[in-house]
Enzyme design. Sequence first.
Site: not given
Length: 388
Positions: A15, A96, A173, A214, A233, A264, A273, A292, A294-295
Amino acid sequence: MVFGVLKDKKVGEYRVIMTPLEVAAIKDDGHTVLVQKDAGALAGFTNEQYEKEGGEIVETTEEMYERCDFIAKVKEIEENEYKLLKENQIIYTCIHPAAHKEQVQAILDSKCIAFTAEDSHRFGSVNCEAAGKQGALMGLQAMLTINGGKGKFVSGLAGAPGMKVLILGGGLVGRSALQVLHSLGAWCTVMDVNYGTLRDIGKTYNEKVNTQLSTKQNIKKLLPETDMVINCVKWPKERKDYLIERDMLNLMEKGSVIVDISNDTDGAIESFRETTHAHPTYIENGVVHYCVSNIPGAIANSTSVAYAASVLPHIQSILNSGVKSACIKDGFLRRSLTAYKGYLTHEETSAIQNRPWVRPEDVLHIQGEKLDPAPPATSTRSANLLSI
């Protein structure tokens, strides 16, 4: 100001933060715009297109940092960029910070002014929408027999039932993933801790989507009949437990899929992971994991166009009015201020990394102004507060 569009160097990132259209808008405001060579190439935007709109093409990352007053890109600041950060330079990107201690230290040491883009979106980031929608499609890819999955077709076939999907989290999301999967015929259940969210989802889909509170107990009950779990989440970083523990994978059929869009470390999924677009999945306890980070990079053109349009007002406000005025006018931009000239101004990062922090209102000396309100970016609070 001299504004710079950096080329993202993260593995699998395609991107770009600004398309030629946004460059033209910034140029029309009277600013100089530098664009790193091939910054938009993989998203479908050529150097020539940027030049046509008034951008100057710059060869190296080093020259970009040296010449720019304000720099923006999509993903985190890479380690090889730490030494290039300058005092008073403005940075806008997805930092982040709570999860990246070394990056935060480099930002503080440089005494730059840094905004973490993911906290600045009043209506939710288009990257979240993209991650949810494309993440759902990636999960269907992982479900294929040829990719290690159990080989179920999303809506089923004559005589064969469709997939049962559990979506954890009913925010932007989760709803985006639901929109895709429900429209393709999957049997979907959404779990959230907010009954208002669950009620709204039920109403939106005419009660054709199951909703549940949940809890770990509800998840355990559903896992044996669930083909795919989509984790959306935003797990509080101070928590040490998990929604899905590693031994709970044994409840799932072999070839089931977990798509961890939230991505996360120490998040809601213990077996998580991080993976890359080049090697997107791994199998643990017979369950295919797609993790992944950075989808949205997989649909670089669409996400770049949408994302650039959404962040342009923030960038123009800072360029045209300055950091202080921009933060007065927009509470969401103010709450995304991460560091200001050597001071940490991000509360969650203070709590997670045990660092002292200063409220943006205090470090900018705007306490007495009429401030645009905004809720905290996360539920994490820190009492390690400095007064100025």
